[in-house]
Design an enzyme around this catalytic site. Structure first.
Site, PDB file in Angstrom:
ATOM      1  N   ASN A  52      41.992 -70.923 -14.242  1.00  0.00           N
ATOM      2  CA  ASN A  52      40.922 -71.645 -13.559  1.00  0.00           C
ATOM      3  C   ASN A  52      41.524 -72.802 -12.775  1.00  0.00           C
ATOM      4  O   ASN A  52      42.497 -73.416 -13.226  1.00  0.00           O
ATOM      5  CB  ASN A  52      39.953 -72.197 -14.613  1.00  0.00           C
ATOM      6  CG  ASN A  52      38.752 -72.911 -14.011  1.00  0.00           C
ATOM      7  OD1 ASN A  52      38.273 -72.549 -12.933  1.00  0.00           O
ATOM      8  ND2 ASN A  52      38.258 -73.924 -14.706  1.00  0.00           N
ATOM      9  N   HIS A  86      40.712 -76.615 -11.147  1.00  0.00           N
ATOM     10  CA  HIS A  86      39.766 -77.703 -11.436  1.00  0.00           C
ATOM     11  C   HIS A  86      40.110 -78.916 -10.575  1.00  0.00           C
ATOM     12  O   HIS A  86      41.283 -79.292 -10.466  1.00  0.00           O
ATOM     13  CB  HIS A  86      39.819 -78.072 -12.929  1.00  0.00           C
ATOM     14  CG  HIS A  86      38.785 -79.085 -13.291  1.00  0.00           C
ATOM     15  ND1 HIS A  86      37.447 -78.774 -13.385  1.00  0.00           N
ATOM     16  CD2 HIS A  86      38.883 -80.408 -13.544  1.00  0.00           C
ATOM     17  CE1 HIS A  86      36.774 -79.866 -13.686  1.00  0.00           C
ATOM     18  NE2 HIS A  86      37.615 -80.879 -13.795  1.00  0.00           N
ATOM     19  N   SER A 146      44.126 -79.480 -10.984  1.00  0.00           N
ATOM     20  CA  SER A 146      44.814 -78.789 -12.082  1.00  0.00           C
ATOM     21  C   SER A 146      44.558 -77.291 -12.007  1.00  0.00           C
ATOM     22  O   SER A 146      43.502 -76.853 -11.539  1.00  0.00           O
ATOM     23  CB  SER A 146      44.295 -79.286 -13.444  1.00  0.00           C
ATOM     24  OG  SER A 146      44.391 -80.681 -13.564  1.00  0.00           O
ATOM     25  N   ASP A 152      37.262 -76.557 -19.699  1.00  0.00           N
ATOM     26  CA  ASP A 152      38.448 -77.087 -19.000  1.00  0.00           C
ATOM     27  C   ASP A 152      39.463 -77.690 -19.969  1.00  0.00           C
ATOM     28  O   ASP A 152      40.110 -78.699 -19.655  1.00  0.00           O
ATOM     29  CB  ASP A 152      38.022 -78.127 -17.939  1.00  0.00           C
ATOM     30  CG  ASP A 152      37.122 -77.513 -16.878  1.00  0.00           C
ATOM     31  OD1 ASP A 152      37.366 -76.360 -16.495  1.00  0.00           O
ATOM     32  OD2 ASP A 152      36.165 -78.183 -16.445  1.00  0.00           O
TER      33      ASP A 152
HETATM   34  C1  GAR Z   1      37.225 -76.273  -6.262  1.00  0.00           C
HETATM   35  O1  GAR Z   1      37.517 -77.627  -6.060  1.00  0.00           O
HETATM   36  C2  GAR Z   1      37.262 -75.941  -7.733  1.00  0.00           C
HETATM   37  O2  GAR Z   1      38.230 -76.637  -8.442  1.00  0.00           O
HETATM   38  C3  GAR Z   1      35.896 -76.364  -8.175  1.00  0.00           C
HETATM   39  O3  GAR Z   1      35.063 -75.886  -7.161  1.00  0.00           O
HETATM   40  C4  GAR Z   1      35.771 -75.965  -5.913  1.00  0.00           C
HETATM   41  C5  GAR Z   1      35.630 -74.652  -5.214  1.00  0.00           C
HETATM   42  O4  GAR Z   1      36.079 -74.741  -3.894  1.00  0.00           O
HETATM   43  N1  GAR Z   1      35.605 -75.833  -9.462  1.00  0.00           N
HETATM   44  C6  GAR Z   1      35.066 -76.557 -10.437  1.00  0.00           C
HETATM   45  O5  GAR Z   1      34.687 -77.700 -10.293  1.00  0.00           O
HETATM   46  C7  GAR Z   1      34.941 -75.827 -11.756  1.00  0.00           C
HETATM   47  N2  GAR Z   1      34.660 -76.764 -12.806  1.00  0.00           N
HETATM   48  P1  GAR Z   1      36.217 -73.445  -2.991  1.00  0.00           P
HETATM   49  O6  GAR Z   1      34.963 -72.595  -3.228  1.00  0.00           O
HETATM   50  O7  GAR Z   1      36.285 -73.967  -1.588  1.00  0.00           O
HETATM   51  O8  GAR Z   1      37.461 -72.745  -3.419  1.00  0.00           O
END
Ligand code: GAR
Length: 197
Positions: free
Chosen positions: A106, A108, A135, A144
């Site tokens: 995952n 984060h 991360s 997480d």
């Molecule tokens: C990313 O920053 C990812 O880390 C976060 O959503 C965003 C997705 O961006 N995920 C979380 O917060 C999970 N807890 P993207 O759709 O542009 O790749």
């Protein structure tokens, strides 16, 4: 060649980085399918790169377990070596995680274990910290809380909004994800015995 199923909920910019990296013949991983829990905008990247998709809508199932069982079945169709949660915004039940662990990672938008959960960026701003980060972790049964594969600091700048900070975090996050998948594929990172980067 490491085969990947990537699961998304949103715009899929991290997914797109993996798709672009995998265009290089030397990159040792390929996205074989992209799944989502909703009609996510990021599925358009799948179309652009000619990658098959599946959508298992969370809201179409009576409970989290039955939804996750269907999602797992859809993932297994592709027999991936690794499943990547890339902006996938649903908690997954223990039996889904156990079925794939440790081959489930995952990304984060915080320097874990700081600011876990769905609001990693806004929580960092609310806390008034001057540094946060990004991360990549192995998913375990907590939120997480799994072993860290890679992480990097990102400064919080005066006047940052959640949006501006998240944009800068994602630049770092996309590089970390592409590098982490490379490290897993070439054995630099062993998911059975991970060591913190
Ligand atoms: C990313 O920053 C990812 O880390 C976060 O959503 C965003 C997705 O961006 N995920 C979380 O917060 C999970 N807890 P993207 O759709 O542009 O790749």
């Amino acid at each position: 060649m490491l085969s990947l199923v990537v699961l998304i909920s949103g715009g899929g910019s991290n997914l797109r980085s993996l798709l672009e990296a995998a265009e290089d013949a030397e990159y040792p991983a390929r996205v074989v399918a992209i799944g989502a829990d909703r009609d996510a905008d990021g599925l358009e990247h799948a179309e652009a790169f000619g990658i098959p998709t599946f959508v298992v809508p969370f809201t179409s199932y009576p409970d989290r377990e039955s939804w996750a069982d269907e999602l797992l079945a859809s993932v297994r169709v592709w027999s991936p070596d690794l499943v990547v949660l890339s902006g996938f915004m649903r908690l997954l039940p223990e039996r889904f995680v156990q079925a794939l662990a440790p081959n489930l990672i995952n990304t984060h938008p915080a320097y874990l274990p700081e600011f876990p959960g769905a609001h990693g960026v806004s929580d960092a701003i609310a806390a008034g910290v001057t540094q946060t980060g990004a991360s990549v972790i192995i998913v375990d049964n907590g939120v997480d809380s799994g072993p860290i594969i890679a992480q990097e600091r990102v400064a919080v700048l005066p006047g940052d909004t959640e949006h501006s900070l998240h944009d800068r975090i994602k630049i770092v996050e996309r590089q970390l994800l592409v590098q982490s998948v490379l490290d897993i594929a070439n054995g630099t990172v062993n998911l059975q015995e991970p060591q913190q980067a």
